[in-house]
Design a protein around this motif. Structure first.
Motif, PDB file in Angstrom:
ATOM      1  N   THR A 145     -27.795  23.000  18.083  1.00  0.00           N
ATOM      2  CA  THR A 145     -26.745  22.797  19.071  1.00  0.00           C
ATOM      3  C   THR A 145     -26.802  23.858  20.169  1.00  0.00           C
ATOM      4  N   THR A 152     -24.798  11.359  23.497  1.00  0.00           N
ATOM      5  CA  THR A 152     -23.663  11.069  22.630  1.00  0.00           C
ATOM      6  C   THR A 152     -24.081  10.140  21.507  1.00  0.00           C
ATOM      7  N   THR A 153     -23.255  10.065  20.470  1.00  0.00           N
ATOM      8  CA  THR A 153     -23.434   9.104  19.391  1.00  0.00           C
ATOM      9  C   THR A 153     -22.162   8.302  19.272  1.00  0.00           C
ATOM     10  N   SER A 156     -19.202  10.566  18.605  1.00  0.00           N
ATOM     11  CA  SER A 156     -18.986  11.779  19.396  1.00  0.00           C
ATOM     12  C   SER A 156     -17.745  11.718  20.256  1.00  0.00           C
ATOM     13  N   MET A 161     -12.528  13.548  15.452  1.00  0.00           N
ATOM     14  CA  MET A 161     -13.676  14.413  15.219  1.00  0.00           C
ATOM     15  C   MET A 161     -13.578  15.671  16.066  1.00  0.00           C
ATOM     16  N   LYS A 162     -13.126  15.511  17.337  1.00  0.00           N
ATOM     17  CA  LYS A 162     -13.064  16.656  18.233  1.00  0.00           C
ATOM     18  C   LYS A 162     -12.022  17.679  17.782  1.00  0.00           C
ATOM     19  N   GLU A 165     -12.960  18.345  13.135  1.00  0.00           N
ATOM     20  CA  GLU A 165     -14.263  18.637  12.567  1.00  0.00           C
ATOM     21  C   GLU A 165     -14.858  19.901  13.178  1.00  0.00           C
ATOM     22  N   PRO A 168     -20.760  20.664  15.395  1.00  0.00           N
ATOM     23  CA  PRO A 168     -22.000  20.270  14.737  1.00  0.00           C
ATOM     24  C   PRO A 168     -23.083  21.337  14.850  1.00  0.00           C
ATOM     25  N   GLN A 171     -27.842  18.489  17.472  1.00  0.00           N
ATOM     26  CA  GLN A 171     -27.547  17.512  18.510  1.00  0.00           C
ATOM     27  C   GLN A 171     -28.833  16.758  18.832  1.00  0.00           C
ATOM     28  N   ARG A 264     -24.075   7.392  13.274  1.00  0.00           N
ATOM     29  CA  ARG A 264     -22.723   7.860  12.959  1.00  0.00           C
ATOM     30  C   ARG A 264     -22.686   8.542  11.599  1.00  0.00           C
ATOM     31  N   SER A 273     -19.055  13.482  13.054  1.00  0.00           N
ATOM     32  CA  SER A 273     -20.349  13.732  13.659  1.00  0.00           C
ATOM     33  C   SER A 273     -21.461  13.581  12.623  1.00  0.00           C
TER      34      SER A 273
END
Length: 406
Positions: A145, A152-153, A156, A161-162, A165, A168, A171, A264, A273
């Motif tokens: 990272t 993006t996935t 993401s 998640m933001k 989590e 990550p 990336q 994912r 992530s």
């Protein structure tokens, strides 16, 4: 994906963690066979109809499931077919966990102009190669990272998640130059070639998925190329005097599009992530069903492919609603005797009308979840069914618009 999911050292599916299970309501995800026994029973019914259509063969047949998980699906299938054997291959939520390669289309690069001053004037030192004047596929590679990333996935953009989590560890980064994968894999289908001129187009390709489905086709219809040598990547299937058997695939992904940025992570029934918690998070990506069709038809001349069709359509044609009505009537009869309920998932049933209604509602909700076409509510459109059968003039299998007599 392979390292995170199946590594003998800390892989998601290969490591036992005390007090934690990957499957079920207390785990990270629930599969269709765990939702209702009817799902597996309809697989068994499909198996029997194909076996009957192929002459009820009793010898030299195989029953194969790839990616069996707990074995719940096979248990339900065997309970339905009882003692009969059948040459079938089942793949339920198997292909979505196979490794993928991701590629992005980049425009032609223009190298900086280099000149040499001579007594007669300026001489350009640039000698552009023809390929540098065309768009190229570049692979998206997993890298440590950095502070910024433009890739993006599917998970993401998840708000949960933001906020919850951890950052990550890895990336996706765009390769600085072409590599063997980007020079080979996107050239194997016209579908990929057609997208190359689209700037920043992203495609996902799973060569391992193609190899598996090609093997399925060869087992059913025999090898398309009998002259493959011992050095071939995939050995030819044994010669078959008569095509036989079938494969049934159920998984999630688009019916007629190339998957793009769908990698994912899934944990505790939530999208996370795919690059955090390696070995502790389930990883998956959408299945490219048309790529499976191309691989099967390219592997054997003696097979047909039907689908993909939506899971809701397949299950309804297989009689999921009729079977659920039978189970609910069975609940009523069994409750009068205080016997065990017909759905072994839920244990015994008390002789109580209110309990009967609760169990009947659970059956209706499970069926609705499997066939619903409402966005965000069910699996009826998200999941697709695909069948590979011996070549027979386009006669459709049950669940794909056909029947025993059609």
């Amino acid at each position: 994906m392979r390292q995170c999911l199946t590594s003998p050292n800390g892989g998601y599916y290969t490591t036992n963690r005390e007090g934690r299970d990957q499957f079920g309501r207390k785990g990270d995800f629930v599969t269709s066979p765990e939702i209702s026994q009817i799902f597996g029973e309809l697989f068994g019914l499909w198996l029997l109809t194909e076996w009957m259509l192929q002459g009820r063969k009793k010898h030299g047949v195989e029953l194969i499931e790839v990616g069996p998980g707990r074995g719940t699906l096979m248990d339900d299938i065997l309970r339905t077919v009882k003692r009969d054997k059948t040459p079938f291959i089942f793949a339920h939520e198997f292909f979505d966990a196979l490794p993928i390669h991701a590629f992005q289309s980049v425009p032609p690069s223009q190298p900086p102009t280099q000149t040499l001053s001579t007594p007669t004037g300026q001489i350009s030192l640039n000698k552009s190669k023809p390929e540098s004047q065309k768009p190229q596929w570049r692979e998206l590679l997993v890298s440590p990272t950095t502070l910024t990333s433009g890739i993006t996935t599917s998970a993401s953009s998840s708000p949960s998640m933001k906020s919850k989590e951890p950052k990550p560890d890895f990336q996706l980064s765009l390769a600085k130059a072409s590599n063997p994968s980007s020079l080979l894999l996107p050239t194997q289908s016209q579908r990929y070639k057609d997208l190359l001129p689209t700037k920043d187009a992203v495609i996902e390709i799973s060569p391992e998925s193609h190899s598996y489905v090609a093997d399925f086709a060869r087992r059913i219809g025999g090898s398309k190329n009998a002259k493959l040598t011992a050095s071939s990547a995939v050995p030819p299937a044994p010669h078959k005097s008569e095509p036989s058997g079938a494969a049934l695939i159920l998984d999630y992904g688009p019916a007629n599009m190339i998957p793009s940025s769908t990698l994912r992570g899934i944990r505790s029934h939530q999208l996370v992530s795919p690059f955090a918690g390696a070995g502790e998070v389930d990883l998956s990506a959408d299945v490219d069903f048309l790529a499976l069709v191309e691989a099967a038809l390219g592997a054997s001349d003696n097979v047909e492919v039907h689908g993909p069709v939506e899971q809701g359509v397949f299950l309804e044609q297989m009689g999921i609603k009729e079977r659920s009505e039978m189970l609910m009537r069975g609940l009523e009869r069994k409750s009068e005797k205080g016997a065990e309920a017909p759905d072994g998932r839920d244990g015994s049933l008390d002789n109580d009308a209110a309990e009967v209604e609760i169990r009947k509602r659970a059956i209706r909700e499970a069926v609705d979840r499997l066939v619903s076409r409402l966005p965000g509510r069910g699996m009826g459109t998200l999941y697709k069914a695909l069948a590979i059968v011996p070549e027979r003039g386009g006669k459709r299998p049950v669940g794909f618009g056909g029947g025993l007599g059609t």
